[in-house]
Design an enzyme around this catalytic site. Structure first.
Site, short mmCIF file in Angstrom:
data_model
loop_
_atom_site.label_atom_id
_atom_site.label_comp_id
_atom_site.label_asym_id
_atom_site.label_seq_id
_atom_site.Cartn_x
_atom_site.Cartn_y
_atom_site.Cartn_z
N ARG A 34 0.82 -1.22 0.00
CA ARG A 34 0.00 0.00 0.00
C ARG A 34 0.85 1.26 0.00
NH1 ARG A 34 -5.04 -2.14 3.74
NH2 ARG A 34 -6.29 -2.70 1.94
N LYS A 217 -15.05 -16.14 6.13
CA LYS A 217 -16.50 -16.21 6.35
C LYS A 217 -17.34 -16.01 5.10
CE LYS A 217 -16.46 -14.65 11.10
NZ LYS A 217 -16.63 -13.46 11.94
N GLY A 373 -6.36 -7.55 1.28
CA GLY A 373 -5.07 -7.62 1.96
C GLY A 373 -4.48 -9.02 2.02
N GLY A 396 -12.51 -4.45 0.45
CA GLY A 396 -13.93 -4.11 0.35
C GLY A 396 -14.22 -3.16 -0.80
P1 AMP Z 1 -11.14 -12.67 5.20
O1 AMP Z 1 -10.72 -11.51 6.06
O2 AMP Z 1 -12.55 -13.08 5.36
O3 AMP Z 1 -10.72 -12.48 3.75
O4 AMP Z 1 -10.33 -13.90 5.75
C1 AMP Z 1 -8.95 -14.02 5.71
C2 AMP Z 1 -8.55 -14.99 6.78
O5 AMP Z 1 -9.20 -16.23 6.53
C3 AMP Z 1 -7.07 -15.31 6.83
O6 AMP Z 1 -6.55 -14.74 7.99
C4 AMP Z 1 -7.03 -16.82 6.86
O7 AMP Z 1 -6.17 -17.33 7.86
C5 AMP Z 1 -8.46 -17.20 7.20
N1 AMP Z 1 -8.80 -18.55 6.76
C6 AMP Z 1 -8.65 -19.10 5.57
N2 AMP Z 1 -9.00 -20.42 5.59
C7 AMP Z 1 -9.37 -20.70 6.85
C8 AMP Z 1 -9.80 -21.88 7.51
N3 AMP Z 1 -9.92 -23.02 6.85
N4 AMP Z 1 -10.07 -21.80 8.82
C9 AMP Z 1 -9.93 -20.63 9.48
N5 AMP Z 1 -9.53 -19.48 8.92
C10 AMP Z 1 -9.25 -19.50 7.61
#
Ligand code: AMP
Length: 415
Positions: A34, A217, A373, A396
């Site tokens: 960034r 999520k 990120g 986002g």
């Molecule tokens: P997000 O902020 O929703 O894009 O999520 C990113 C985060 O998802 C990263 O920190 C990853 O460690 C986490 N992540 C990816 N796969 C998994 C998983 N199977 N279980 C838990 N966390 C996860």
């Protein structure tokens, strides 16, 4: 006005950048994408004989001073990036004297804007839905205007170059623009580049178009997932989302991350993909671990048949192959979110497989846009940055732009 038309000589210019960079526990920058992204705009102003007032947020201090999120920690890195000794203003709301003292070619970095609740403009300490909330919101909006006016008073011109926060109507990203006339506000080079990259994906989509959505999520990505179902040929859903889908289809997911209240949403995504003729690629197997730790014991098992006490932390070999197969023939690719807990070195395999396939498809002529990120951190961690078409600084903001929403940070400048 555009940045190339404006004469910055002798002018003070306040630039909103996105220096929300990840720091390690010692305050060291772990990924400077960034900062590098903002350099062309900052250097342009300096080279033309202008003085810079640089402002950004970092993290989520929620309107309170938090030394761990002080931008003072990155002053040296910013100085190195733009080649001048950047001064630091420890209170962004009281920087008038420091700004006034700036000479042409000098730069001042303001402290984290979000130490002031006025930046985000959300009422503090009042519950949403209570009778006091509306009044508090109104009052905060007024305070936000005052804060934006103060920031604006430091400079002769305003540049918006923080794509990562362009989807927010905050004091520094949009409200401030009201205090400059059309000839004294403009988008920076990074914003222009980001907008062009989104256009590349959305206008004249070359098919097959494959979107890879990962991360933790379903709930935070459902808007864009539903939107993409109307646009893409292949939709790969991976990372932690895998287990909400596996559970929704009757699987056992052990301790895996799973949003119980989104099972119906997962089923409706599956149905809508079928209806739209979208090839939905879900993880079928995983690397399960007996703890959320890099050193945990592991086993490969079906994503919907994970033993009690175990949790899926990465995509398994069969899933990696399915992801790579869908990616490889693609001509347009959007990747947001890792395919596993890539922060743990032992669980990078799924994200690495996705990254490699994206790089190979790009080399075969696809346009690949990486945003968010974590996926950017993946691409950098695996040394793939030079092998993809465009790395966005937005998470986002990028997703909202892809959804076709107008971004307040752009509207404030261009109307
Ligand atoms: P997000 O902020 O929703 O894009 O999520 C990113 C985060 O998802 C990263 O920190 C990853 O460690 C986490 N992540 C990816 N796969 C998994 C998983 N199977 N279980 C838990 N966390 C996860």
């Amino acid at each position: 006005m555009t940045i190339d038309q404006f004469d910055f000589k002798g002018k003070k210019v306040i630039v909103r950048v996105d220096f929300n960079v990840p720091l390690d526990e010692n305050g060291k920058i772990t990924d400077d994408t960034r900062i590098r992204g903002a350099v062309p705009t900052l250097k342009k102003v300096l080279a033309d004989g202008g003085a810079l007032i640089i402002m950004s947020h970092m993290g989520k201090p929620k309107g309170k001073v938090n030394p761990k999120l002080s931008l003072g920690q990155i002053t040296e890195a910013v100085s190195a990036a733009i080649g001048v000794n950047v001064k630091f203003a420890p209170d962004c709301g009281k920087a008038a004297d420091a700004a006034a003292a700036l000479q042409p070619g000098e730069a001042l970095l303001l402290e984290n804007l979000r130490f002031y609740p006025e930046e985000e403009g959300k009422p503090v300490g009042v519950e949403k839905g209570t009778p006091e909330f509306d009044a508090a919101k109104k009052e905060m909006k007024e305070r936000q205007k005052e804060f934006a006016k103060t920031l604006a008073s430091y400079a002769d011109a305003y540049i918006m170059d923080a794509f990562g926060t362009a989807h927010r109507r905050h004091a520094s990203t949009a409200v401030i623009a009201d205090y400059f006339d059309a000839d004294h506000k403009m988008l920076g080079y990074l914003m222009e580049k980001e907008v062009t990259a989104v256009d590349n994906v959305l206008s004249n989509i070359r098919r097959p178009f494959t979107a890879i959505m990962g991360g933790s999520k379903v709930s935070t990505k459902i808007g864009i997932i539903e939107n993409l179902l109307g646009k893409v040929d292949n939709l790969i859903l991976c990372g932690g989302m895998t287990y909400t889908f596996a559970k929704a289809q009757g699987g056992n997911v052990g301790n895996s991350i799973c949003e119980e209240d989104k099972l119906d949403v997962a089923l409706s995504v599956i149905a809508k993909a079928k209806e739209n003729g979208v090839n939905l690629v879900l993880g079928t197997d995983c690397i399960a671990a007996d703890a959320f730790s890099n050193d945990a014991n592991t086993q490969v098992c079906p994503a919907g048949n994970i033993p009690e006490g175990w949790e899926g932390l990465d995509a398994g070999p069969e899933s990696r192959k399915a992801f790579a197969d869908a990616i490889k023939g693609s001509k347009t690719i959007l990747w947001n979110g890792p395919a596993g807990v890539f922060e743990f070195d032992n669980f990078t395999g799924g994200s690495r497989a996705v990254g490699e396939a994206v790089a190979e498809a790009t080399e075969a002529g696809a346009f690949s846009l990486i945003g968010g990120g974590d996926s950017v951190a993946c691409v950098n961690k695996f040394g793939l940055a030079d092998r993809v078409s465009y790395i966005s600084t937005g998470g986002g903001a990028l997703l909202e732009a892809i959804e076709g929403k107008a971004l307040p940070g752009i509207v404030a400048i261009k109307g």
